[in-house]
Design a protein around this motif. Structure first.
Motif, PDB file in Angstrom:
ATOM      1  N   UNK A   2      35.222 103.748  32.249  1.00 17.00           N
ATOM      2  CA  UNK A   2      35.040 103.579  33.776  1.00 17.00           C
ATOM      3  C   UNK A   2      36.243 103.387  34.582  1.00 17.00           C
ATOM      4  N   UNK A   3      37.407 103.948  34.011  1.00 10.63           N
ATOM      5  CA  UNK A   3      38.576 103.972  34.861  1.00 10.63           C
ATOM      6  C   UNK A   3      38.214 104.756  36.172  1.00 10.63           C
ATOM      7  N   UNK A   4      38.821 104.255  37.278  1.00 13.90           N
ATOM      8  CA  UNK A   4      38.662 104.738  38.740  1.00 13.90           C
ATOM      9  C   UNK A   4      38.553 106.199  38.845  1.00 13.90           C
ATOM     10  N   UNK A   5      37.520 106.828  39.065  1.00 15.12           N
ATOM     11  CA  UNK A   5      37.669 108.552  39.348  1.00 15.12           C
ATOM     12  C   UNK A   5      36.981 109.127  38.093  1.00 15.12           C
ATOM     13  N   UNK A   6      36.789 108.235  37.021  1.00 14.37           N
ATOM     14  CA  UNK A   6      36.328 108.997  35.585  1.00 14.37           C
ATOM     15  C   UNK A   6      34.695 109.506  35.954  1.00 14.37           C
ATOM     16  N   UNK A   7      34.617 110.827  35.649  1.00 15.72           N
ATOM     17  CA  UNK A   7      33.209 111.359  35.889  1.00 15.72           C
ATOM     18  C   UNK A   7      32.688 111.443  34.628  1.00 15.72           C
ATOM     19  N   UNK A   8      31.318 111.924  34.592  1.00 14.78           N
ATOM     20  CA  UNK A   8      30.587 112.070  33.674  1.00 14.78           C
ATOM     21  C   UNK A   8      31.297 112.816  32.625  1.00 14.78           C
ATOM     22  N   UNK A  32      45.980 102.925  16.923  1.00 13.48           N
ATOM     23  CA  UNK A  32      46.771 104.028  17.914  1.00 13.48           C
ATOM     24  C   UNK A  32      45.912 104.183  19.240  1.00 13.48           C
ATOM     25  N   UNK A  33      46.225 103.374  20.124  1.00 11.27           N
ATOM     26  CA  UNK A  33      45.226 103.317  21.431  1.00 11.27           C
ATOM     27  C   UNK A  33      45.503 104.634  22.072  1.00 11.27           C
ATOM     28  N   UNK A  34      44.072 105.243  22.432  1.00  8.94           N
ATOM     29  CA  UNK A  34      43.862 106.556  23.204  1.00  8.94           C
ATOM     30  C   UNK A  34      43.707 106.231  24.610  1.00  8.94           C
ATOM     31  N   UNK A  35      42.907 105.491  24.796  1.00  9.44           N
ATOM     32  CA  UNK A  35      42.198 104.852  26.339  1.00  9.44           C
ATOM     33  C   UNK A  35      41.222 105.840  26.866  1.00  9.44           C
ATOM     34  N   UNK A  36      41.511 107.162  26.670  1.00 11.66           N
ATOM     35  CA  UNK A  36      40.692 108.246  27.323  1.00 11.66           C
ATOM     36  C   UNK A  36      40.889 109.443  26.553  1.00 11.66           C
ATOM     37  N   UNK A  37      39.826 110.175  26.531  1.00 14.04           N
ATOM     38  CA  UNK A  37      39.975 111.668  25.996  1.00 14.04           C
ATOM     39  C   UNK A  37      40.188 112.673  26.969  1.00 14.04           C
ATOM     40  N   UNK A  38      40.126 112.340  28.161  1.00 14.31           N
ATOM     41  CA  UNK A  38      40.317 113.144  29.534  1.00 14.31           C
ATOM     42  C   UNK A  38      41.670 113.273  29.732  1.00 14.31           C
ATOM     43  N   UNK A  68      46.097 111.369  32.893  1.00 12.20           N
ATOM     44  CA  UNK A  68      47.098 111.488  34.131  1.00 12.20           C
ATOM     45  C   UNK A  68      47.205 110.434  35.012  1.00 12.20           C
ATOM     46  N   UNK A  69      45.977 110.288  35.522  1.00 10.55           N
ATOM     47  CA  UNK A  69      45.558 108.899  36.265  1.00 10.55           C
ATOM     48  C   UNK A  69      46.055 107.447  35.850  1.00 10.55           C
ATOM     49  N   UNK A  70      45.892 107.580  34.497  1.00 10.29           N
ATOM     50  CA  UNK A  70      46.489 106.152  33.888  1.00 10.29           C
ATOM     51  C   UNK A  70      47.902 106.252  33.620  1.00 10.29           C
ATOM     52  N   UNK A  71      48.670 107.354  33.775  1.00  6.26           N
ATOM     53  CA  UNK A  71      50.103 107.411  33.712  1.00  6.26           C
ATOM     54  C   UNK A  71      50.251 107.216  32.054  1.00  6.26           C
ATOM     55  N   UNK A  72      49.542 107.857  31.223  1.00  6.85           N
ATOM     56  CA  UNK A  72      49.726 107.557  29.967  1.00  6.85           C
ATOM     57  C   UNK A  72      50.910 108.407  29.067  1.00  6.85           C
TER      58      UNK A  72
END
Length: 440
Positions: A297-303, A252-258, A263-267
């Motif tokens: 490291x998706x564009x705009x990903x912060x620490x 089950x791909x999550x791609x990011x926890x943020x 939202x920027x990924x349009x997930x």
């Protein structure tokens, strides 16, 4: 006439290469193992990330030299072929035949031409084609749906493979029946989003209903790839829970926890929804093995965003994960509108995520020590003296070669675990398939 196929990319590409190979054989071509032996080389390409694209570019350069030396016929198919980037590459390197992912059944026509042949259409007859079972295989892929209706900003697949189109269930079941008769014991149902199966065609079964149908056909092991969290509903979980043949392995791909990055990924889902799906999996399938995809490291990903991915990883405790540095792909919204992060930032974050993955995978793998699992042994391992297979949870399992001299399903007690491998000893077996293992 001799042909050689080179495949990059996902399981769907592997399935498509098998489909095309069967077409070639039916036309009288002999499949060979190397470029040097071949009169026709067909490259099945991937465009999801930059690395496989560069591999194709390098390979086409080599094939052009071979073509100049002895008149080799060169073909290119797959996702990269559907894009302007791939078409320009094909023209530059003198590719003779170019087929998009939806035009594979045009190959016989292409081979009759005495001039360059490009076809990027999406042909309806592709869905009707049933390739013969792969020779001597114990596991096989079956396409159930092509294309994708989601439009994640990083992903080129909707462009290369088009909208979702479900395959008729009768054709799916017929193909699986042929695989069963040929001795296949594990079938993986494939689609960019298998959960959406049937939604585009009134009267077709849902994915959950299809799982139940396939699970009753007598194939010992049924798996599926890939799911989308938005469409992974409870009826699918119930079908898995109630159908013994379906493996308890959930990718089950999550791609990011943020949430901000999602939202920027349009997930189309947020962290809370994803974790609720995980909760339901744990509730209905407590023994399920969980894996995921994560883009770092998706564009705009912060620490701070990245820390949320790490915390989600801890909250879920994945057994396995496929982790990738974000790769800008021409033609995607992210490529057009977002500025890429410095590579050193992406690499450093990936290394931290890999350490997290190793920690959890080792912890999860240790839980299997002392348990007996069913392992599908497929061939010799890289490690001397061992054969390798995988259990119903998709864990790679190594077994002493003397204990499993032929491929097949074995009952194996797990004796040792590492972050990436399980080691076991045979304690019983179903009737193994009478296929000699290749010499290491």
């Amino acid at each position: 006439m001799r042909a050689h196929i080179i495949t990059y990319g996902c399981q769907m590409n592997e399935y498509d290469s098998h489909l095309v190979a069967s077409e070639l054989v039916s036309l009288g071509w002999e499949l060979v193992d190397s470029v040097e032996e071949a009169d026709f080389v067909l490259v099945n390409t991937c465009a999801v990330r930059g690395k496989p694209v560069e591999k194709v570019r390098s390979l086409l350069g080599q094939l052009r030299k071979e073509k100049e030396r002895r008149g080799l016929l060169v073909g290119m198919m797959g996702c990269l072929a559907q894009l302007d980037e791939g078409q320009q590459m094909a023209k530059k390197f003198g590719v003779d035949i170019l087929l998009g992912p939806g035009a594979l059944t045009s190959l016989p026509e292409a081979l009759k031409q005495n001039e360059r042949f490009f076809d990027l259409t999406f042909r309806d007859d592709l869905l009707d084609y049933i390739p013969p079972p792969p020779k001597g295989a114990l596991s096989a892929h079956v396409s159930i749906i092509r294309g994708c209706n989601h439009h994640c900003t990083y992903c080129i697949v909707p462009t290369t493979r088009g909208p979702e189109v479900s395959r008729h269930p009768d054709l799916i079941l017929k193909e699986i029946e042929l695989l069963k008769k040929a001795g296949v014991v594990e079938v993986t149902l494939l689609g960019q989003n298998v959960n959406s199966y049937g939604k585009d065609q009134p009267g077709y079964p849902s994915f959950a209903e299809l799982l139940r149908m396939v699970g009753q056909m007598g194939i010992p092991r049924v798996r599926f790839l890939t799911s989308h969290p938005v469409n992974f509903t409870d009826d699918i979980l119930e079908a898995i829970a109630e159908t013994p043949a379906i493996c308890r392995y959930i990718h089950l791909p999550v791609q990011s926890g943020s949430d901000r990055v999602l939202r920027r990924m349009a997930r189309e889902y947020r962290r809370a929804h994803y974790l609720e799906r995980i909760r339901r999996i744990r509730e209905l399938l407590p023994d399920a093995v969980l894996s995921t995809d994560i883009i770092v490291g998706f564009p705009g990903e912060t620490e701070e965003d990245f820390q949320e991915t790490l915390s989600l990883y801890d909250e879920v405790g994945y057994d396995q994960a496929y982790m990738f540095i974000y790769s800008p792909r021409p033609g995607t919204p992210a490529y057009k509108h977002f500025q890429d992060l410095p590579r050193e930032v992406k690499v450093e974050r990936l290394q931290r995520l890999i350490e997290k993955q190793k920690e959890w995978s080792y912890r999860r793998n240790l839980e299997w020590v002392g348990k007996t699992v069913e392992v599908l042994v497929r061939g010799m391992a890289k490690e001397e003296g061992f054969v390798q297979g995988h259990d119903r949870g998709n864990h790679p399992v190594l077994i002493p070669a003397a204990q499993a001299p032929t491929p097949g399903l074995y009952q194996v007690e797990i004796k040792q675990a590492t972050p990436h491998l399980l080691f076991g000893e045979v304690v019983g077996a179903r009737e193994p398939a009478p296929i000699p293992l290749p010499v290491a």
